[in-house]
Design a protein around this motif. Sequence first.
Motif, PDB file in Angstrom:
ATOM      1  N   PRO A  18       1.036  -1.071   0.025  1.00  0.00           N
ATOM      2  CA  PRO A  18       0.054  -0.053   0.008  1.00  0.00           C
ATOM      3  C   PRO A  18       0.939   1.282  -0.087  1.00  0.00           C
ATOM      4  O   PRO A  18       0.622   2.340  -0.658  1.00  0.00           O
ATOM      5  CB  PRO A  18      -0.713   0.038   1.265  1.00  0.00           C
ATOM      6  CG  PRO A  18      -0.910  -1.451   1.631  1.00  0.00           C
ATOM      7  CD  PRO A  18       0.592  -2.322   1.008  1.00  0.00           C
ATOM      8  N   CYS A  19       2.051   1.118   0.765  1.00  0.00           N
ATOM      9  CA  CYS A  19       2.840   2.474   0.716  1.00  0.00           C
ATOM     10  C   CYS A  19       3.579   2.602  -0.700  1.00  0.00           C
ATOM     11  O   CYS A  19       3.522   3.774  -1.337  1.00  0.00           O
ATOM     12  CB  CYS A  19       4.051   2.140   1.536  1.00  0.00           C
ATOM     13  SG  CYS A  19       5.425   3.450   1.896  1.00  0.00           S
ATOM     14  N   GLU A  20       3.882   1.473  -1.267  1.00  0.00           N
ATOM     15  CA  GLU A  20       4.457   1.487  -2.597  1.00  0.00           C
ATOM     16  C   GLU A  20       3.532   2.110  -3.522  1.00  0.00           C
ATOM     17  O   GLU A  20       3.816   2.933  -4.568  1.00  0.00           O
ATOM     18  CB  GLU A  20       4.739   0.195  -3.154  1.00  0.00           C
ATOM     19  CG  GLU A  20       6.278  -0.338  -2.517  1.00  0.00           C
ATOM     20  CD  GLU A  20       6.594  -1.644  -2.964  1.00  0.00           C
ATOM     21  OE1 GLU A  20       5.622  -2.375  -3.738  1.00  0.00           O
ATOM     22  OE2 GLU A  20       7.666  -2.107  -2.693  1.00  0.00           O
ATOM     23  N   GLN A  21       2.228   1.695  -3.659  1.00  0.00           N
ATOM     24  CA  GLN A  21       1.167   1.997  -4.585  1.00  0.00           C
ATOM     25  C   GLN A  21       0.696   3.529  -4.217  1.00  0.00           C
ATOM     26  O   GLN A  21       0.635   4.242  -5.242  1.00  0.00           O
ATOM     27  CB  GLN A  21      -0.300   1.164  -4.255  1.00  0.00           C
ATOM     28  CG  GLN A  21       0.040  -0.318  -4.829  1.00  0.00           C
ATOM     29  CD  GLN A  21      -1.189  -1.105  -4.487  1.00  0.00           C
ATOM     30  OE1 GLN A  21      -1.805  -0.767  -3.592  1.00  0.00           O
ATOM     31  NE2 GLN A  21      -1.250  -2.279  -5.054  1.00  0.00           N
ATOM     32  N   ALA A  22       0.571   3.961  -3.061  1.00  0.00           N
ATOM     33  CA  ALA A  22       0.453   5.535  -2.863  1.00  0.00           C
ATOM     34  C   ALA A  22       1.577   6.383  -3.408  1.00  0.00           C
ATOM     35  O   ALA A  22       1.528   7.268  -4.056  1.00  0.00           O
ATOM     36  CB  ALA A  22       0.138   5.718  -1.343  1.00  0.00           C
ATOM     37  N   MET A  23       2.985   5.784  -3.354  1.00  0.00           N
ATOM     38  CA  MET A  23       3.811   6.458  -3.681  1.00  0.00           C
ATOM     39  C   MET A  23       3.780   6.755  -5.288  1.00  0.00           C
ATOM     40  O   MET A  23       4.211   7.643  -5.734  1.00  0.00           O
ATOM     41  CB  MET A  23       5.215   5.913  -3.187  1.00  0.00           C
ATOM     42  CG  MET A  23       6.374   6.565  -3.765  1.00  0.00           C
ATOM     43  SD  MET A  23       6.855   7.921  -2.608  1.00  0.00           S
ATOM     44  CE  MET A  23       8.080   8.694  -3.472  1.00  0.00           C
ATOM     45  N   GLY A  36      -4.851  18.401  -6.505  1.00  0.00           N
ATOM     46  CA  GLY A  36      -4.847  16.896  -5.978  1.00  0.00           C
ATOM     47  C   GLY A  36      -3.374  16.560  -5.484  1.00  0.00           C
ATOM     48  O   GLY A  36      -3.284  15.396  -4.684  1.00  0.00           O
ATOM     49  N   ALA A  37      -2.528  17.551  -5.527  1.00  0.00           N
ATOM     50  CA  ALA A  37      -1.038  17.432  -4.977  1.00  0.00           C
ATOM     51  C   ALA A  37      -0.951  16.698  -3.334  1.00  0.00           C
ATOM     52  O   ALA A  37      -0.442  16.124  -2.899  1.00  0.00           O
ATOM     53  CB  ALA A  37      -0.129  18.238  -5.322  1.00  0.00           C
ATOM     54  N   ARG A  38      -1.787  17.748  -2.704  1.00  0.00           N
ATOM     55  CA  ARG A  38      -1.980  17.407  -1.031  1.00  0.00           C
ATOM     56  C   ARG A  38      -2.407  16.175  -0.740  1.00  0.00           C
ATOM     57  O   ARG A  38      -2.052  15.727  -0.036  1.00  0.00           O
ATOM     58  CB  ARG A  38      -2.486  18.675  -0.507  1.00  0.00           C
ATOM     59  CG  ARG A  38      -2.725  18.710   0.696  1.00  0.00           C
ATOM     60  CD  ARG A  38      -1.481  19.259   1.475  1.00  0.00           C
ATOM     61  NE  ARG A  38      -1.399  19.596   2.884  1.00  0.00           N
ATOM     62  CZ  ARG A  38      -1.410  19.006   3.833  1.00  0.00           C
ATOM     63  NH1 ARG A  38      -0.939  17.540   3.619  1.00  0.00           N
ATOM     64  NH2 ARG A  38      -1.410  19.218   4.915  1.00  0.00           N
ATOM     65  N   ALA A  39      -3.599  15.843  -1.485  1.00  0.00           N
ATOM     66  CA  ALA A  39      -4.214  14.710  -1.099  1.00  0.00           C
ATOM     67  C   ALA A  39      -3.330  13.593  -1.414  1.00  0.00           C
ATOM     68  O   ALA A  39      -3.188  12.459  -0.597  1.00  0.00           O
ATOM     69  CB  ALA A  39      -5.559  14.454  -1.753  1.00  0.00           C
ATOM     70  N   ALA A  40      -2.692  13.594  -2.610  1.00  0.00           N
ATOM     71  CA  ALA A  40      -1.836  12.301  -2.793  1.00  0.00           C
ATOM     72  C   ALA A  40      -0.769  11.911  -1.900  1.00  0.00           C
ATOM     73  O   ALA A  40      -0.311  10.986  -1.689  1.00  0.00           O
ATOM     74  CB  ALA A  40      -1.546  12.286  -4.489  1.00  0.00           C
ATOM     75  N   VAL A  41      -0.097  13.267  -1.810  1.00  0.00           N
ATOM     76  CA  VAL A  41       1.125  13.214  -0.943  1.00  0.00           C
ATOM     77  C   VAL A  41       0.595  12.858   0.457  1.00  0.00           C
ATOM     78  O   VAL A  41       1.535  11.846   1.208  1.00  0.00           O
ATOM     79  CB  VAL A  41       1.670  14.785  -1.185  1.00  0.00           C
ATOM     80  CG1 VAL A  41       2.900  14.545   0.073  1.00  0.00           C
ATOM     81  CG2 VAL A  41       2.450  14.727  -2.368  1.00  0.00           C
ATOM     82  N   GLY A  42      -0.500  13.419   0.894  1.00  0.00           N
ATOM     83  CA  GLY A  42      -0.869  13.207   2.395  1.00  0.00           C
ATOM     84  C   GLY A  42      -1.249  11.774   2.458  1.00  0.00           C
ATOM     85  O   GLY A  42      -0.986  10.679   3.534  1.00  0.00           O
ATOM     86  N   ALA A  43      -1.945  10.866   1.397  1.00  0.00           N
ATOM     87  CA  ALA A  43      -2.179   9.585   1.325  1.00  0.00           C
ATOM     88  C   ALA A  43      -0.715   8.844   1.529  1.00  0.00           C
ATOM     89  O   ALA A  43      -0.797   7.633   2.041  1.00  0.00           O
ATOM     90  CB  ALA A  43      -2.943   9.249   0.127  1.00  0.00           C
TER      91      ALA A  43
END
Length: 170
Positions: free
Chosen positions: A49-54, A73-80
């Motif tokens: 899940p960490c790899e996929q979020a990255m 959407g950068a903030r949401a993707a980086v926060g995830a």
Amino acid sequence: MFRTLLLAGMALVAAACSPPAAKVPLTSVAAVAPTAAQAVQDVRGIVEPCEQAMNRAGGHFDQLAASASPQAGARAAVGATKAACLTAFAALQKAHAPGAVRDACLSAVYTRETLADTAIQMLDGKAGALAVTTLRYKADDQSAASQACSTALATLGGREFAMVATPRQP
């Protein structure tokens, strides 16, 4: 006094030579210790899940590292990414995996989390003048740590297969 010491020493020797009171059956030991294949599968399940979020946030990191304005959407993707990697880090600390694999993959998820944290600081306007350079270095560190985790997992998985006996052909 000497006699007491001699008797105590003989009692210790006798205790050391006697069989243990309760032996743990081999099947119980095998049930506690996961196989290498299971350990690899468990660690991959935690790290994935960490790899996929990255991977989903990768373009946002690249854009920030290029000193460009962040996309929507950068903030949401980086926060995830940060959240997924923090969760993975906590789970890996408790995982029953060989130390070398666990340590390599802990390093990988930690460097991803710190990369995300630096990006969040940049997005929030709290990063210093060297934030872009720091982000680039952390991205390089993350890449190397990710490779080390993958190598450790492949090595552990390959080790189990190498130990399997090959049947002899007549």
